[in-house]
Write a protein that holds these residues in place. Structure first.
Motif, short mmCIF file in Angstrom:
data_model
loop_
_atom_site.label_atom_id
_atom_site.label_comp_id
_atom_site.label_asym_id
_atom_site.label_seq_id
_atom_site.Cartn_x
_atom_site.Cartn_y
_atom_site.Cartn_z
N ASP A 122 0.85 -1.18 0.00
CA ASP A 122 0.00 0.00 0.00
C ASP A 122 0.89 1.24 0.00
O ASP A 122 2.01 1.21 0.53
CB ASP A 122 -0.90 0.02 1.24
N TYR A 123 0.40 2.32 -0.58
CA TYR A 123 1.17 3.56 -0.60
C TYR A 123 0.23 4.75 -0.69
O TYR A 123 -0.97 4.60 -0.94
CB TYR A 123 2.17 3.56 -1.76
N VAL A 124 0.79 5.93 -0.47
CA VAL A 124 0.04 7.18 -0.53
C VAL A 124 0.70 8.07 -1.57
O VAL A 124 1.92 8.15 -1.66
CB VAL A 124 0.05 7.90 0.85
N SER A 125 -0.14 8.72 -2.37
CA SER A 125 0.36 9.61 -3.42
C SER A 125 -0.43 10.91 -3.37
O SER A 125 -1.65 10.88 -3.21
CB SER A 125 0.18 8.93 -4.78
N GLU A 126 0.26 12.03 -3.49
CA GLU A 126 -0.41 13.34 -3.56
C GLU A 126 -0.14 13.95 -4.92
O GLU A 126 1.00 14.01 -5.35
CB GLU A 126 0.09 14.29 -2.47
N ASN A 127 -1.22 14.40 -5.57
CA ASN A 127 -1.09 15.00 -6.88
C ASN A 127 -2.00 16.22 -6.99
O ASN A 127 -3.06 16.26 -6.36
CB ASN A 127 -1.44 14.00 -7.98
N GLU A 128 -1.59 17.17 -7.84
CA GLU A 128 -2.40 18.36 -8.09
C GLU A 128 -3.04 18.24 -9.47
O GLU A 128 -2.43 17.72 -10.40
CB GLU A 128 -1.54 19.62 -7.98
N TYR A 129 -4.27 18.76 -9.55
CA TYR A 129 -5.04 18.63 -10.78
C TYR A 129 -5.75 19.93 -11.12
O TYR A 129 -6.06 20.73 -10.25
CB TYR A 129 -6.11 17.53 -10.64
N SER A 130 -6.04 20.06 -12.40
CA SER A 130 -6.93 21.10 -12.89
C SER A 130 -8.25 20.41 -13.20
O SER A 130 -8.29 19.42 -13.93
CB SER A 130 -6.34 21.72 -14.16
N VAL A 131 -9.33 20.91 -12.60
CA VAL A 131 -10.65 20.32 -12.77
C VAL A 131 -11.58 21.38 -13.33
O VAL A 131 -11.56 22.52 -12.87
CB VAL A 131 -11.21 19.80 -11.42
N ILE A 132 -12.39 21.02 -14.30
CA ILE A 132 -13.37 21.94 -14.87
C ILE A 132 -14.74 21.29 -14.82
O ILE A 132 -14.93 20.16 -15.26
CB ILE A 132 -13.01 22.35 -16.31
N LEU A 133 -15.69 22.01 -14.24
CA LEU A 133 -17.09 21.60 -14.23
C LEU A 133 -17.84 22.39 -15.28
O LEU A 133 -17.55 23.56 -15.50
CB LEU A 133 -17.75 21.88 -12.87
N LYS A 134 -18.81 21.75 -15.90
CA LYS A 134 -19.66 22.43 -16.87
C LYS A 134 -21.10 22.37 -16.38
O LYS A 134 -21.59 21.31 -15.99
CB LYS A 134 -19.56 21.80 -18.26
N SER A 135 -21.79 23.49 -16.43
CA SER A 135 -23.20 23.54 -16.08
C SER A 135 -24.01 23.05 -17.27
O SER A 135 -23.86 23.54 -18.38
CB SER A 135 -23.60 24.97 -15.72
N THR A 136 -24.85 22.04 -17.02
CA THR A 136 -25.73 21.50 -18.07
C THR A 136 -27.17 21.57 -17.56
O THR A 136 -27.41 21.95 -16.41
CB THR A 136 -25.38 20.04 -18.40
N SER A 137 -28.09 21.19 -18.39
CA SER A 137 -29.50 21.19 -17.98
C SER A 137 -29.75 20.20 -16.85
O SER A 137 -30.73 20.32 -16.13
CB SER A 137 -30.39 20.87 -19.18
#
Length: 151
Positions: A122-137
């Motif tokens: 088992d291990y632990v990993s930390e990562n940074e991300y760019s996340v984009i949400l889109k508004s839909t109906s």
């Protein structure tokens, strides 16, 4: 004068109560992003390890994702090799910062701590991300989930 005080107290109480309870009805964008990412991870894990078939996974992903992320994930489902994938035991969101909101899109900078189980340990990993949400109906959906580039 005291009669006017009574007339002002009742509307003031109603405004205060409405203000308090309105905060409980709307989820924050940060929480929506976290919930969608957790759900995406669970769906992909279940599909990769045969707990659900590919068609069910694609249908579930289409409820929480939109393009281009949806097409990437569907393509990955077709080409995966479960023996080379580590299992996500859990994930913690260290940072979820909304960066911009423009038109139907909201972008976030996130940092996720992944608790993983690999072949050897088992291990632990930390990562940074760019996340984009889109508004839909149908509400907000994940549109992009990309690792941050280090320069």
């Amino acid at each position: 004068m005291k009669q006017y005080d009574k007339l002002l107290i009742l509307p003031a109480i109603i405004i205060i109560i409405a203000g308090i309870f309105s905060g409980f009805s709307n989820q924050s964008y940060d929480q929506i992003a976290e919930d969608l990412l957790r759900e995406r991870t669970e769906i992909l894990q279940n599909a990769y390890y045969g707990k659900i078939d590919r068609n069910k996974a694609e249908a579930a992903l289409s409820k929480i994702e939109t393009y281009p992320l949806l097409s990437e994930d569907v393509g990955n489902l077709k080409d995966y090799d479960a023996s080379q994938l580590d299992i996500v035991k859990s994930m913690d969101f260290i940072i979820v910062n909304q960066e911009t909101k423009m038109f139907d899109y909201i972008s976030f900078h996130t940092k996720i701590r992944w608790y993983m189980s690999g072949l050897s340990s088992d291990y632990v990993s930390e990562n940074e991300y760019s996340v984009i949400l889109k508004s839909t109906s149908e509400g907000y959906k994940l549109s992009e989930f990309n690792p941050k580039q280090e320069y």
